[in-house]
Design an enzyme around this catalytic site. Structure first.
Site, short mmCIF file in Angstrom:
data_model
loop_
_atom_site.label_atom_id
_atom_site.label_comp_id
_atom_site.label_asym_id
_atom_site.label_seq_id
_atom_site.Cartn_x
_atom_site.Cartn_y
_atom_site.Cartn_z
N ARG A 154 3.10 -10.29 6.36
CA ARG A 154 4.53 -10.05 6.62
C ARG A 154 4.80 -9.29 7.91
NH1 ARG A 154 7.33 -8.08 1.12
NH2 ARG A 154 9.21 -8.44 2.31
N HIS A 198 -3.60 -14.39 9.57
CA HIS A 198 -2.84 -13.14 9.71
C HIS A 198 -3.71 -11.95 10.12
CE1 HIS A 198 0.57 -15.32 8.22
NE2 HIS A 198 -0.01 -15.58 7.08
N PRO A 235 0.81 -1.15 0.00
CA PRO A 235 0.00 0.00 0.00
C PRO A 235 0.87 1.23 0.00
CG PRO A 235 -0.64 -1.56 1.71
CD PRO A 235 0.54 -2.08 1.02
N GLU A 236 0.83 1.94 -1.06
CA GLU A 236 1.42 3.28 -1.10
C GLU A 236 0.29 4.26 -0.80
OE1 GLU A 236 4.02 4.08 -4.39
OE2 GLU A 236 4.53 1.97 -4.63
#
Length: 271
Positions: A108, A90, A2-3
DNA sequence: AGTATCACCTGCTAGC
DNA sequence: TGCTAGCAGGTGATAC
């Protein structure tokens, strides 16, 4: 991750459900992401009302009616799942209102959740040194010229530096440099005035276009309501190694490494 | 201070 | 089919 456009899309998507909502329950499924979750996060959030949501750089913020703000970062692989049918292994933090469930899912675990007094947000460590918002009025060719003055580092890494511009990431830096015809390896301080005059609008256009399209769709990203954006199909250089430049100048998109990360550019039109 | 390198973590894909 | 190597949207600590 995500930018900026993906975070903006996420915040807007969450706001549809959470703006003005009362938090009924918060569950943490592990003690930390990049950093430990704040000690009093659950206690402060539970029963609080979210008075507004916002974004700064690549951070999303929930402003609570308790003078505190909860700040999330999605790292490389984070996303919010709304009303998931099945739990995901997650899902690290789950926030529930009377009507919905929101799971912060980040395989991550490069993301983060922090809580800061709303009045002290500007002074909070990660925010204190951020450069201007690229879509705001402060990013101008004159600003960038001053910020890049004397920089020997290449322009690609200068633009990834959040102290120079807040919110650009690898994809949109590559795309903006292609749109403005600037070679990513050029020293920041040597980018010419005409190039800066093209670069600033190119940055704003590529970000705005992506937000319009609902954020990019990449492997680990989905808009919070589960709908995928489609900007990914429109990248001009990112991930297009060996394919022809969309300027039809005979150039083939090249991949190089800068600062340990991939850069894509056209050797013909980017000078 | 500015710059370069590495570490954090899981999952996917390409190649053998 | 099964393995390994390499790579992925970001930041931040460390060492020059």
């Amino acid at each position: 991750m995500p930018e900026l456009p993906e975070v903006e899309t996420t915040v807007r998507g969450l706001a549809k459900f959470l703006d003005g909502a009362r938090i009924e329950r918060v569950t943490l499924n592990r003690p930390d992401l990049r950093r430990p979750f704040p000690q009093d996060l659950v206690q402060v959030m539970t029963g609080a009302t979210i008075t507004s949501l916002s974004r700064r750089a690549k951070y999303g913020l929930f402003h609570l009616d308790r003078d505190q703000s909860v700040i999330f970062h999605l790292g490389m692989s984070g996303r919010w799942r709304i009303d998931p049918e099945e739990p995901d292994k997650h899902d690290h933090m789950v926030v529930e209102t009377a009507h919905n469930r929101f799971a912060l899912c980040d395989p991550r675990r490069f993301g983060s959740v922090d809580m800061v007094a709303t009045a002290e947000l500007d002074a909070w460590g990660p925010f204190a040194s951020l450069g201007p918002e690229p879509l705001g009025p402060d990013l101008t060719p004159a600003y960038l010229r001053a910020a890049l003055k004397g920089k020997v580092q290449n322009i690609k890494l200068c633009l990834l530096d959040q102290r120079i511009i807040a919110g650009l990431g690898n994809i949109y830096v590559c795309e903006a440099l292609w749109r403005s015809g600037i070679r990513p390896t050029k020293q920041g301080g040597k980018v010419t005035r005409p190039q800066l005059e093209r670069l600033v609008p190119a940055i704003k256009e590529v970000l705005a276009a992506s937000i319009r399209d609902g954020g990019s769709s990449l492997r680990d990203y989905a808009a919070p309501d589960g709908e995928l954006g489609y900007f990914a199909t429109r990248f001009d250089v990112y991930g297009r190694t060996g394919e022809p430049c969309h300027h039809n100048d005979g150039g083939m998109i090249k991949r190089i490494a800068q600062g340990g990360r991939s850069t894509w550019y056209c050797p013909v039109c980017q000078k």
